[in-house]
Enzyme design. Structure first.
Site, mmCIF file in Angstrom:
data_model
loop_
_atom_site.group_PDB
_atom_site.id
_atom_site.type_symbol
_atom_site.label_atom_id
_atom_site.label_comp_id
_atom_site.label_asym_id
_atom_site.label_seq_id
_atom_site.Cartn_x
_atom_site.Cartn_y
_atom_site.Cartn_z
ATOM 1 N N GLY A 1 0.857 -1.184 0.000
ATOM 2 C CA GLY A 1 0.000 0.000 0.000
ATOM 3 C C GLY A 1 0.886 1.224 0.000
ATOM 4 N N ALA B 1 1.386 2.807 3.502
ATOM 5 C CA ALA B 1 2.222 1.999 4.388
ATOM 6 C C ALA B 1 3.678 2.017 3.928
ATOM 7 C CB ALA B 1 1.696 0.568 4.442
ATOM 8 N N ASN B 2 3.897 1.876 2.620
ATOM 9 C CA ASN B 2 5.265 1.903 2.103
ATOM 10 C C ASN B 2 5.955 3.219 2.450
ATOM 11 O OD1 ASN B 2 4.785 -0.581 0.904
ATOM 12 N ND2 ASN B 2 4.384 0.292 -1.124
ATOM 13 N N GLY C 1 9.188 4.412 -5.789
ATOM 14 C CA GLY C 1 8.609 5.751 -5.713
ATOM 15 C C GLY C 1 8.119 6.085 -4.323
ATOM 16 N N ASP C 2 7.556 5.089 -3.642
ATOM 17 C CA ASP C 2 7.111 5.295 -2.262
ATOM 18 C C ASP C 2 8.292 5.521 -1.337
ATOM 19 O OD1 ASP C 2 4.452 4.921 -3.000
ATOM 20 O OD2 ASP C 2 4.552 2.766 -2.682
ATOM 21 N N GLY D 1 17.138 10.365 -12.722
ATOM 22 C CA GLY D 1 17.202 11.352 -11.652
ATOM 23 C C GLY D 1 15.863 11.998 -11.372
ATOM 24 N N SER E 1 11.875 -3.515 1.357
ATOM 25 C CA SER E 1 13.101 -3.061 0.702
ATOM 26 C C SER E 1 13.557 -1.680 1.154
ATOM 27 C CB SER E 1 12.894 -3.036 -0.819
ATOM 28 O OG SER E 1 12.019 -1.981 -1.191
ATOM 29 N N GLU F 1 -4.625 6.464 -2.971
ATOM 30 C CA GLU F 1 -5.241 5.143 -2.836
ATOM 31 C C GLU F 1 -6.333 5.134 -1.770
ATOM 32 O OE1 GLU F 1 -1.876 1.986 -4.405
ATOM 33 O OE2 GLU F 1 -2.054 2.308 -2.248
#
Length: 310
Positions: A39, A42-43, A249-250, A223, A289, A135
């Site tokens: 999500g 959350a990320n 991206g998150d 970049g 990650s 979201e």
């Protein structure tokens, strides 16, 4: 008072690893299946927490086994779950993530309990930075940003996934607008972006909704650009070996806001976030990650000119 307030989604990510992403009408076989905390909200909360933010995360899960697992995973990733609401009779959100051998992904999301996220029962406390994505219900994000802006908070919107309504409802309430190239094309009404940086900058400036707004355009391995009405700044990316781009991206958004919440200038925050995102693609999963503050600081310390893209 938390210095960073995040409003967003929580999903169970079902990750399927494939040789190649399927084309329309094609059936492919997965080589591996995994589940992760996911999500966008959350990320980004995990990224911010792991890179040192004092944060509050507001979200919803269902009253199911998956909701219990997701809440426990947030706690395990240093995100306090005190403001996670359990919605009776709702399933937790899910995302099905297909990842090919090059690390590129295709994602399908079922919102579930995320569609019930609301701020009607609790006032917003003042923070230095407020971060949201798309979201969860836009109306709730509008309330979230309006209240924070009234108290002098920096509002940051990651306008993803791209939703047309957001441009009219949220862009004017946003101080820093974060987009990737496909999202910029969507909001600009283009099938594809032009290749020339000046043309891309002109398109981005058409989205600027007030005098002091900054658009941060993330361009993957190329970049990131910070675009205002009269200025363009470029931050090169750290060269990396891509394993899985899910959540990169998150990672960028969470790390950027973590730095802003400490009082860093935007250019410093973008540089830090760019390095953090480059580390995240070297591992599998989304929340799993996200690098730590120490990871990012060590990468910055050890970087050489050869590790920065041109």
């Amino acid at each position: 008072m938390s210095k960073l307030d995040i409003l967003g989604s929580v999903n169970l990510d079902i990750v399927l690893r494939l040789h190649d992403l399927p084309r329309p009408g094609e059936t492919v076989h997965a080589t591996q299946s995994e589940r992760y905390l996911g999500g966008k909200g959350a990320n980004q909360a995990v990224s911010a927490a792991r890179t040192g933010a004092d944060l509050r995360f507001r979200a919803c899960v269902g009253d199911d086994e998956e909701g219990n697992w997701l809440t426990a995973q947030l706690a395990a990733h240093a995100v306090t779950p005190a403001d996670i609401e359990v919605i009776a009779g709702e399933a937790s959100g899910r995302a099905y993530v297909c990842v090919d051998q090059a690390g590129e992904n295709l994602i399908i999301v079922h919102a579930g309990a995320n569609d019930r996220l609301s701020l009607t029962t609790e006032p917003v406390e003042p923070s230095r930075v407020a971060l949201a994505q798309l979201e969860t219900p836009i109306a709730s994000t509008v309330d979230f940003f309006r209240t924070h802006r009234d108290r002098g908070t920096i509002t940051v919107l990651n306008a993803a996934p791209a939703v047309a309504e957001a441009r009219d409802s949220l862009f004017a309430l946003t101080d820093i607008l974060i987009l990737n190239e496909s999202e910029l094309a969507f909001y600009a009404g283009r099938e594809v972006l032009p290749e020339d940086v000046e043309d891309i900058t002109m398109l981005a400036r058409e989205l600027i909704a007030h005098e002091n707004q900054v658009i941060v355009l993330t361009c993957g391995a190329a970049g990131a650009l910070a675009i205002t009405k009269d200025r363009l700044d470029f931050t090169p990316a750290r060269l990396t070996k891509v394993r899985d781009t899910t959540g990169s991206g998150d990672c960028f958004c969470g790390a950027l806001c973590a730095r802003l919440a400490t009082g860093a200038e935007l250019d410093q925050a973008i540089y830090f976030a760019s390095v953090a995102a480059s580390l995240s693609v070297e591992k599998n999963g989304a929340a799993a990650s996200m690098p730590s503050l120490e990871d990012v600081e060590l990468a910055i310390f050890e970087m050489t000119a050869a590790e920065v893209s041109g």
